[in-house]
Design a protein around this motif. Structure first.
Motif, PDB file in Angstrom:
ATOM      1  N   GLU A 170     -18.399 -40.491  37.403  1.00 47.90           N
ATOM      2  CA  GLU A 170     -17.708 -41.715  37.813  1.00 47.90           C
ATOM      3  C   GLU A 170     -16.978 -42.394  36.659  1.00 47.90           C
ATOM      4  OE1 GLU A 170     -21.172 -41.047  40.601  1.00 47.90           O
ATOM      5  OE2 GLU A 170     -20.834 -40.972  38.428  1.00 47.90           O
ATOM      6  N   ASP A 171     -17.617 -42.471  35.494  1.00 45.37           N
ATOM      7  CA  ASP A 171     -17.010 -43.122  34.337  1.00 45.37           C
ATOM      8  C   ASP A 171     -16.317 -42.130  33.399  1.00 45.37           C
ATOM      9  OD1 ASP A 171     -18.030 -45.606  35.180  1.00 45.37           O
ATOM     10  OD2 ASP A 171     -19.952 -45.197  34.202  1.00 45.37           O
ATOM     11  N   ILE A 172     -16.852 -40.928  33.293  1.00 47.94           N
ATOM     12  CA  ILE A 172     -16.341 -39.942  32.350  1.00 47.94           C
ATOM     13  C   ILE A 172     -16.693 -38.537  32.853  1.00 47.94           C
ATOM     14  CG2 ILE A 172     -18.469 -40.178  30.978  1.00 47.94           C
ATOM     15  CD1 ILE A 172     -15.068 -39.408  29.412  1.00 47.94           C
ATOM     16  N   GLY A 173     -15.731 -37.623  32.783  1.00 43.69           N
ATOM     17  CA  GLY A 173     -15.990 -36.242  33.154  1.00 43.69           C
ATOM     18  C   GLY A 173     -16.499 -35.445  31.956  1.00 43.69           C
ATOM     19  N   VAL A 174     -17.335 -34.447  32.224  1.00 38.23           N
ATOM     20  CA  VAL A 174     -17.868 -33.574  31.169  1.00 38.23           C
ATOM     21  C   VAL A 174     -17.803 -32.127  31.652  1.00 38.23           C
ATOM     22  CG1 VAL A 174     -19.883 -32.936  29.799  1.00 38.23           C
ATOM     23  CG2 VAL A 174     -19.414 -35.351  30.252  1.00 38.23           C
ATOM     24  N   PHE A 175     -17.248 -31.267  30.802  1.00 41.29           N
ATOM     25  CA  PHE A 175     -17.198 -29.837  31.117  1.00 41.29           C
ATOM     26  C   PHE A 175     -17.621 -29.052  29.880  1.00 41.29           C
ATOM     27  CE2 PHE A 175     -15.692 -25.608  31.795  1.00 41.29           C
ATOM     28  CZ  PHE A 175     -15.747 -25.420  33.173  1.00 41.29           C
ATOM     29  N   SER A 176     -18.540 -28.095  30.064  1.00 48.37           N
ATOM     30  CA  SER A 176     -19.028 -27.279  28.961  1.00 48.37           C
ATOM     31  C   SER A 176     -18.414 -25.885  29.040  1.00 48.37           C
ATOM     32  CB  SER A 176     -20.556 -27.174  29.010  1.00 48.37           C
ATOM     33  OG  SER A 176     -21.014 -26.316  27.988  1.00 48.37           O
ATOM     34  N   ILE A 177     -17.756 -25.461  27.951  1.00 46.01           N
ATOM     35  CA  ILE A 177     -17.148 -24.131  27.947  1.00 46.01           C
ATOM     36  C   ILE A 177     -18.119 -23.068  27.464  1.00 46.01           C
ATOM     37  CG2 ILE A 177     -14.782 -24.932  27.700  1.00 46.01           C
ATOM     38  CD1 ILE A 177     -14.980 -24.345  24.702  1.00 46.01           C
ATOM     39  N   TRP A 178     -19.301 -23.497  27.018  1.00 48.82           N
ATOM     40  CA  TRP A 178     -20.272 -22.542  26.469  1.00 48.82           C
ATOM     41  C   TRP A 178     -21.627 -23.211  26.441  1.00 48.82           C
ATOM     42  CZ3 TRP A 178     -19.624 -17.483  25.116  1.00 48.82           C
ATOM     43  CH2 TRP A 178     -20.635 -16.868  24.368  1.00 48.82           C
ATOM     44  N   GLY A 179     -22.672 -22.453  26.687  1.00 49.74           N
ATOM     45  CA  GLY A 179     -24.016 -23.016  26.612  1.00 49.74           C
ATOM     46  C   GLY A 179     -24.404 -23.303  25.174  1.00 49.74           C
ATOM     47  N   GLY A 180     -25.331 -24.203  25.001  1.00 47.90           N
ATOM     48  CA  GLY A 180     -25.839 -24.496  23.667  1.00 47.90           C
ATOM     49  C   GLY A 180     -26.640 -23.326  23.120  1.00 47.90           C
ATOM     50  N   LEU A 181     -26.843 -23.294  21.815  1.00 48.13           N
ATOM     51  CA  LEU A 181     -27.529 -22.175  21.182  1.00 48.13           C
ATOM     52  C   LEU A 181     -29.022 -22.153  21.502  1.00 48.13           C
ATOM     53  CD1 LEU A 181     -25.807 -22.210  17.688  1.00 48.13           C
ATOM     54  CD2 LEU A 181     -25.216 -20.842  19.695  1.00 48.13           C
ATOM     55  N   ILE A 182     -29.605 -23.295  21.820  1.00 48.90           N
ATOM     56  CA  ILE A 182     -31.041 -23.339  22.080  1.00 48.90           C
ATOM     57  C   ILE A 182     -31.347 -23.758  23.516  1.00 48.90           C
ATOM     58  CG2 ILE A 182     -31.582 -23.840  19.674  1.00 48.90           C
ATOM     59  CD1 ILE A 182     -31.969 -26.761  20.415  1.00 48.90           C
ATOM     60  N   GLU A 183     -30.326 -23.930  24.339  1.00 48.40           N
ATOM     61  CA  GLU A 183     -30.534 -24.402  25.699  1.00 48.40           C
ATOM     62  C   GLU A 183     -30.506 -23.234  26.672  1.00 48.40           C
ATOM     63  OE1 GLU A 183     -28.284 -28.650  24.879  1.00 48.40           O
ATOM     64  OE2 GLU A 183     -27.192 -26.846  25.355  1.00 48.40           O
ATOM     65  N   GLN A 184     -31.447 -23.239  27.627  1.00 42.16           N
ATOM     66  CA  GLN A 184     -31.516 -22.173  28.600  1.00 42.16           C
ATOM     67  C   GLN A 184     -30.569 -22.412  29.777  1.00 42.16           C
ATOM     68  OE1 GLN A 184     -33.351 -19.389  28.086  1.00 42.16           O
ATOM     69  NE2 GLN A 184     -33.708 -20.299  26.075  1.00 42.16           N
ATOM     70  N   THR A 185     -30.350 -23.675  30.131  1.00 40.81           N
ATOM     71  CA  THR A 185     -29.560 -24.014  31.314  1.00 40.81           C
ATOM     72  C   THR A 185     -28.539 -25.084  30.964  1.00 40.81           C
ATOM     73  OG1 THR A 185     -31.466 -23.562  32.746  1.00 40.81           O
ATOM     74  CG2 THR A 185     -29.647 -24.809  33.697  1.00 40.81           C
ATOM     75  N   VAL A 186     -27.273 -24.836  31.303  1.00 37.51           N
ATOM     76  CA  VAL A 186     -26.238 -25.846  31.122  1.00 37.51           C
ATOM     77  C   VAL A 186     -26.269 -26.770  32.335  1.00 37.51           C
ATOM     78  CG1 VAL A 186     -23.790 -26.281  30.760  1.00 37.51           C
ATOM     79  CG2 VAL A 186     -24.843 -24.216  29.820  1.00 37.51           C
ATOM     80  N   LYS A 187     -26.394 -28.058  32.096  1.00 36.08           N
ATOM     81  CA  LYS A 187     -26.595 -29.024  33.171  1.00 36.08           C
ATOM     82  C   LYS A 187     -25.293 -29.653  33.671  1.00 36.08           C
ATOM     83  CE  LYS A 187     -31.201 -30.165  31.406  1.00 36.08           C
ATOM     84  NZ  LYS A 187     -31.919 -29.432  32.460  1.00 36.08           N
ATOM     85  N   TYR A 188     -24.169 -29.266  33.082  1.00 33.80           N
ATOM     86  CA  TYR A 188     -22.883 -29.831  33.470  1.00 33.80           C
ATOM     87  C   TYR A 188     -21.955 -28.700  33.926  1.00 33.80           C
ATOM     88  CZ  TYR A 188     -24.984 -33.687  30.971  1.00 33.80           C
ATOM     89  OH  TYR A 188     -25.858 -34.666  30.565  1.00 33.80           O
ATOM     90  N   SER A 189     -20.881 -29.060  34.586  1.00 39.33           N
ATOM     91  CA  SER A 189     -19.923 -28.042  35.022  1.00 39.33           C
ATOM     92  C   SER A 189     -19.537 -27.180  33.832  1.00 39.33           C
ATOM     93  CB  SER A 189     -18.687 -28.719  35.618  1.00 39.33           C
ATOM     94  OG  SER A 189     -19.028 -29.463  36.781  1.00 39.33           O
TER      95      SER A 189
END
Length: 204
Positions: free
Chosen positions: A133-152
């Motif tokens: 609603e206030d700001i869009g977030v898009f991840s082009i790559w997962g984090g190095l230590i994260e198992q699941t990307v929680k954003y588009s």
């Protein structure tokens, strides 16, 4: 992963291929994700979602590892848009932290942020900013230590990379080709966009 500038090894007896962008030298055949094409598709998608001030927030070590494809694609997009006031990239490594990010954010006021992993989205939510609603977030790559990307994000299929690498190795073995090639071949694989409702919907 950290960039590996060079590996000393007796390559002549082996069929070799690298997966991803970590190995810089020797210049063996490479299988990687097509970050350039993915970003071109993403910019078009964000335009359809009526975003006009898209920002890029990346760690500099990631951008270096993928041969600056995200930053070059982003700057090319800004050039195509002929923006009267372009947004500077938030690019940090040692100074990558919440405080420096919000200095950039407050000054430039993006309406959507392209990043990697979950960290930037979590920072925004810690300030009670609503996504999307206030700001869009898009991840082009997962984090190095994260198992699941929680954003588009783009679905990064390591299995697809591995299958392509096996095909290349099989070709080299069948043709009795060993060692470092005179000219590298690069196979780039596109990714599927996964919409997790962190960017506004396309207006119907």
């Amino acid at each position: 992963p950290t960039v590996i500038p060079h590996i000393e090894f007796k390559w002549n007896d082996f069929a070799v291929v690298s997966i991803g962008y970590t190995l810089k030298d020797p210049r063996v055949d490479r299988i990687g994700f097509d970050h350039g094409e993915n970003l071109v598709r993403l910019f078009h998608d964000l335009e359809e979602r009526k975003y006009r001030r898209v920002g890029l927030a990346l760690r500099s070590d990631f951008d270096d590892r993928v041969t600056h494809l995200p930053t070059s694609s982003y700057l090319g997009h800004q050039f195509d848009q002929a923006l009267s006031e372009s947004l500077p990239i938030y690019m940090e490594e040692k100074n990558w932290n919440k405080t420096s990010f919000f200095k950039w954010f407050s000054k430039n006021k993006p309406d959507c942020i392209i990043t990697i992993g979950n960290e930037v989205g979590h920072w925004l939510r810690s300030k009670n900013l609503r996504i999307p609603e206030d700001i869009g977030v898009f991840s082009i790559w997962g984090g190095l230590i994260e198992q699941t990307v929680k954003y588009s994000h783009y679905n990064v299929s390591l299995e697809m990379l591995a299958r392509a690498a096996i095909d290349v190795i099989s070709d080299r073995l069948n043709s009795n080709t060993r060692g470092i090639p005179v000219l590298r071949r690069s196979i780039l694989i596109s990714s599927e966009l996964v919409d997790l409702n962190s960017v506004r919907p396309i207006a119907g």
